[in-house]
Design a protein around this motif. Structure first.
Motif, PDB file in Angstrom:
ATOM      1  N   THR A   4       0.827  -1.211   0.000  1.00 31.97           N
ATOM      2  CA  THR A   4       0.000   0.000   0.000  1.00 31.97           C
ATOM      3  C   THR A   4       0.860   1.258   0.000  1.00 31.97           C
ATOM      4  OG1 THR A   4      -0.187   0.089   2.429  1.00 31.97           O
ATOM      5  CG2 THR A   4      -1.852  -1.195   1.230  1.00 31.97           C
ATOM      6  N   GLU A   5       2.157   1.120   0.261  1.00 30.22           N
ATOM      7  CA  GLU A   5       3.067   2.259   0.263  1.00 30.22           C
ATOM      8  C   GLU A   5       3.691   2.488  -1.117  1.00 30.22           C
ATOM      9  OE1 GLU A   5       3.346   4.194   2.874  1.00 30.22           O
ATOM     10  OE2 GLU A   5       2.001   2.875   4.010  1.00 30.22           O
ATOM     11  N   LEU A   6       3.317   1.677  -2.095  1.00 31.15           N
ATOM     12  CA  LEU A   6       3.877   1.818  -3.437  1.00 31.15           C
ATOM     13  C   LEU A   6       3.186   2.928  -4.216  1.00 31.15           C
ATOM     14  CD1 LEU A   6       4.305  -1.875  -4.661  1.00 31.15           C
ATOM     15  CD2 LEU A   6       6.150  -0.230  -4.259  1.00 31.15           C
ATOM     16  N   LEU A   7       3.925   3.509  -5.141  1.00 33.53           N
ATOM     17  CA  LEU A   7       3.341   4.417  -6.116  1.00 33.53           C
ATOM     18  C   LEU A   7       2.259   3.658  -6.894  1.00 33.53           C
ATOM     19  CD1 LEU A   7       4.328   7.373  -6.824  1.00 33.53           C
ATOM     20  CD2 LEU A   7       5.369   6.356  -8.860  1.00 33.53           C
ATOM     21  N   PRO A   8       1.102   4.258  -7.158  1.00 32.43           N
ATOM     22  CA  PRO A   8       0.035   3.534  -7.859  1.00 32.43           C
ATOM     23  C   PRO A   8       0.489   2.883  -9.166  1.00 32.43           C
ATOM     24  CG  PRO A   8      -0.796   5.619  -7.033  1.00 32.43           C
ATOM     25  CD  PRO A   8       0.682   5.618  -6.774  1.00 32.43           C
ATOM     26  N   GLU A   9       1.370   3.564  -9.906  1.00 36.62           N
ATOM     27  CA  GLU A   9       1.843   2.999 -11.177  1.00 36.62           C
ATOM     28  C   GLU A   9       2.633   1.707 -10.963  1.00 36.62           C
ATOM     29  OE1 GLU A   9       1.266   7.411 -11.758  1.00 36.62           O
ATOM     30  OE2 GLU A   9       2.158   6.122 -10.229  1.00 36.62           O
ATOM     31  N   GLU A  39      10.431  -4.336  -1.325  1.00 34.96           N
ATOM     32  CA  GLU A  39      11.633  -3.530  -1.060  1.00 34.96           C
ATOM     33  C   GLU A  39      11.451  -2.104  -1.577  1.00 34.96           C
ATOM     34  OE1 GLU A  39      14.262  -4.416   0.746  1.00 34.96           O
ATOM     35  OE2 GLU A  39      13.255  -6.325   1.118  1.00 34.96           O
ATOM     36  N   LEU A  40      10.865  -1.948  -2.754  1.00 30.61           N
ATOM     37  CA  LEU A  40      10.649  -0.610  -3.312  1.00 30.61           C
ATOM     38  C   LEU A  40       9.677   0.196  -2.463  1.00 30.61           C
ATOM     39  CD1 LEU A  40      10.348  -1.347  -7.163  1.00 30.61           C
ATOM     40  CD2 LEU A  40      12.382  -0.642  -5.876  1.00 30.61           C
ATOM     41  N   SER A  41       8.795  -0.474  -1.728  1.00 28.92           N
ATOM     42  CA  SER A  41       7.796   0.232  -0.925  1.00 28.92           C
ATOM     43  C   SER A  41       8.423   1.029   0.213  1.00 28.92           C
ATOM     44  CB  SER A  41       6.764  -0.758  -0.362  1.00 28.92           C
ATOM     45  OG  SER A  41       7.326  -1.533   0.696  1.00 28.92           O
ATOM     46  N   TYR A  42       9.653   0.690   0.585  1.00 28.56           N
ATOM     47  CA  TYR A  42      10.348   1.412   1.660  1.00 28.56           C
ATOM     48  C   TYR A  42      11.036   2.679   1.152  1.00 28.56           C
ATOM     49  CZ  TYR A  42       9.677  -2.649   4.687  1.00 28.56           C
ATOM     50  OH  TYR A  42       9.125  -3.667   5.446  1.00 28.56           O
ATOM     51  N   GLN A  91      10.543   6.639  -5.881  1.00 27.83           N
ATOM     52  CA  GLN A  91       9.795   5.592  -6.576  1.00 27.83           C
ATOM     53  C   GLN A  91       9.381   6.064  -7.968  1.00 27.83           C
ATOM     54  OE1 GLN A  91       6.565   3.471  -4.661  1.00 27.83           O
ATOM     55  NE2 GLN A  91       7.449   3.792  -2.636  1.00 27.83           N
ATOM     56  N   GLY A  92       9.033   7.353  -8.066  1.00 31.58           N
ATOM     57  CA  GLY A  92       8.669   7.917  -9.359  1.00 31.58           C
ATOM     58  C   GLY A  92       9.819   7.841 -10.349  1.00 31.58           C
ATOM     59  N   MET A  93      11.029   8.104  -9.871  1.00 28.85           N
ATOM     60  CA  MET A  93      12.203   8.025 -10.751  1.00 28.85           C
ATOM     61  C   MET A  93      12.458   6.580 -11.178  1.00 28.85           C
ATOM     62  SD  MET A  93      14.880  10.829  -9.137  1.00 28.85           S
ATOM     63  CE  MET A  93      15.040  10.012  -7.542  1.00 28.85           C
ATOM     64  N   ILE A  94      12.236   5.646 -10.250  1.00 35.15           N
ATOM     65  CA  ILE A  94      12.421   4.224 -10.570  1.00 35.15           C
ATOM     66  C   ILE A  94      11.396   3.783 -11.604  1.00 35.15           C
ATOM     67  CG2 ILE A  94      12.309   1.881  -9.627  1.00 35.15           C
ATOM     68  CD1 ILE A  94      13.330   3.077  -6.956  1.00 35.15           C
ATOM     69  N   TRP A  95      10.139   4.224 -11.416  1.00 34.84           N
ATOM     70  CA  TRP A  95       9.089   3.862 -12.371  1.00 34.84           C
ATOM     71  C   TRP A  95       9.414   4.407 -13.760  1.00 34.84           C
ATOM     72  CZ3 TRP A  95       5.457   6.990 -15.018  1.00 34.84           C
ATOM     73  CH2 TRP A  95       4.511   6.263 -15.737  1.00 34.84           C
ATOM     74  N   THR A 150      20.346   8.440  -6.676  1.00 38.16           N
ATOM     75  CA  THR A 150      20.193   9.481  -7.687  1.00 38.16           C
ATOM     76  C   THR A 150      19.630   8.866  -8.973  1.00 38.16           C
ATOM     77  OG1 THR A 150      22.422   9.108  -8.521  1.00 38.16           O
ATOM     78  CG2 THR A 150      22.166  10.718  -6.723  1.00 38.16           C
ATOM     79  N   PRO A 151      19.135   9.690  -9.903  1.00 39.64           N
ATOM     80  CA  PRO A 151      18.690   9.149 -11.202  1.00 39.64           C
ATOM     81  C   PRO A 151      19.786   8.364 -11.907  1.00 39.64           C
ATOM     82  CG  PRO A 151      17.922  11.400 -10.929  1.00 39.64           C
ATOM     83  CD  PRO A 151      18.846  11.134  -9.774  1.00 39.64           C
ATOM     84  N   GLU A 152      21.035   8.829 -11.763  1.00 41.93           N
ATOM     85  CA  GLU A 152      22.161   8.129 -12.396  1.00 41.93           C
ATOM     86  C   GLU A 152      22.375   6.755 -11.770  1.00 41.93           C
ATOM     87  OE1 GLU A 152      22.222  12.314 -13.127  1.00 41.93           O
ATOM     88  OE2 GLU A 152      22.300  11.254 -11.197  1.00 41.93           O
ATOM     89  N   ALA A 153      22.227   6.689 -10.443  1.00 41.99           N
ATOM     90  CA  ALA A 153      22.401   5.406  -9.756  1.00 41.99           C
ATOM     91  C   ALA A 153      21.294   4.434 -10.155  1.00 41.99           C
ATOM     92  CB  ALA A 153      22.399   5.618  -8.243  1.00 41.99           C
ATOM     93  N   ILE A 154      20.063   4.954 -10.272  1.00 44.46           N
ATOM     94  CA  ILE A 154      18.946   4.106 -10.686  1.00 44.46           C
ATOM     95  C   ILE A 154      19.177   3.562 -12.087  1.00 44.46           C
ATOM     96  CG2 ILE A 154      16.490   4.120 -11.288  1.00 44.46           C
ATOM     97  CD1 ILE A 154      16.117   6.215  -9.046  1.00 44.46           C
ATOM     98  N   GLU A 155      19.613   4.434 -13.006  1.00 43.33           N
ATOM     99  CA  GLU A 155      19.839   3.997 -14.385  1.00 43.33           C
ATOM    100  C   GLU A 155      20.949   2.949 -14.451  1.00 43.33           C
ATOM    101  OE1 GLU A 155      21.079   5.732 -18.790  1.00 43.33           O
ATOM    102  OE2 GLU A 155      20.779   7.116 -17.123  1.00 43.33           O
TER     103      GLU A 155
END
Length: 311
Positions: free
Chosen positions: A184-189, A206-209, A215-219, A247-252
């Motif tokens: 329930t803590e996740l981004l709706p998308e 794990e992403l819910s934490y 989370q938006g950047m990960i999505w 960071t966005p770079e770390a996610i990518e």
């Protein structure tokens, strides 16, 4: 030896003692009414989706032909309207069938009793999405904990007991209940991706934490790269988030890693390659762009070889 006050005795009520089964059944029938649809409100934050799918169309035909065979359950609110506890699909079927009333049993329940009843009655469905379980478990747990607090129980142990009690009813462990509630803590998308089977339960937990902004950047990265993180990658992103390094770079960088279950592929990194791509080309389209460029170059080499042979 057990104390007398520790022994719970289940005594029959006065109604049970001084009424027949026929009279009790008749009393229940007297609580069933035909209630106008426009006087019935859906349960607040109802976690179970009502879809106008093929099953719903079949239910609509059944309602048209036979009526509502099993009464819905409602409770009367302080403003005189009714709140739907079970029967949201039957309610929708009546709407689609053009029927103006719904056959209902009216019950007297508190808010928390109604919440628990609503969750338990809807768990009889044959197919329940992870998001539906997540919010249903959360609502039921909160209602049970409020009841426990009113009875003087402490919060910590009560939470675990409540989760185990829900697990006893659903056949799932208390730990599994906790994992569902985390969703329930996740981004709706991202939660939609869990429902669609695009991302597994454990990495989603794990992403819910991770805060919603990250989370938006990960999505966005998942959409761009057309891939989802593995469990190990989700853990790493959670740890980076906890240390303020996600960071966005770390996610990518994490999302571009080759997973064990992926086919071997060539990954082009660095300025030498990135400057060759059009600036508006999504990352997910780079492979197609490289393949088209190589095919074009192969045709050029073939034409050049043909001219050289003709000389």
């Amino acid at each position: 030896m057990a104390n007398a006050r520790d022994i719970e005795m289940k005594l029959p009520s006065l109604d049970d003692l001084f009424s027949s089964q026929e009279e009790r059944d008749d009393a229940k029938l007297k609580r069933i009414f035909e209630i106008p649809l426009d006087e019935i409100d859906p349960f607040p934050d109802h976690p179970f989706k009502v879809r106008d799918d093929e099953d719903m169309m079949n239910l609509v035909e059944s309602v048209r032909t036979n009526g509502v065979l099993t009464p819905a359950t409602v409770r009367k609110k302080e403003d005189g309207r009714y709140e739907l506890l079970s029967g949201h699909r039957r309610f929708r079927a009546c709407q689609l069938a053009g029927i103006q009333t719904l056959r209902c049993e009216v019950v007297d329940m508190s808010r928390d009793e109604a919440t628990i009843f609503m969750v338990e009655s809807n768990f009889q469905r044959t197919m329940i999405l992870p998001s539906e379980k997540a919010f249903a478990y959360k609502m039921r747990l909160e209602a049970m904990n409020r009841q426990g607090q009113r009875n003087g129980a402490t919060c910590g142990p009560r939470v675990h007991k409540s989760r185990d009690a829900i697990g006893d009813l659903t056949g799932e462990s208390g730990r599994t209940i906790s994992r569902y509630i985390r969703l329930t803590e996740l981004l709706p998308e991202i939660l939609d991706m869990v429902d669609e089977g695009q991302i597994a339960m454990r990495p989603a937990v794990e992403l819910s934490y991770i805060p919603k902004l990250q989370q938006g950047m990960i999505w966005e990265s998942m959409e761009l790269e057309s891939c989802t993180p593995s469990y190990a990658q989700a853990i790493r992103m959670r740890r980076l988030s906890e240390s303020d390094k996600l960071t966005p770079e770390a996610i990518e960088a994490i999302m571009m890693e080759e997973k064990p279950n992926q086919k071997e592929k060539i990954i082009l990194r660095g300025e030498r390659f990135s400057r060759l791509f059009p600036p508006d080309l999504p990352m997910s389209k780079r492979e197609d762009y490289v393949a088209a460029a190589m095919e074009h170059y192969a045709r050029f080499r073939e034409r050049q070889r043909t001219r050289d042979d003709a000389r």
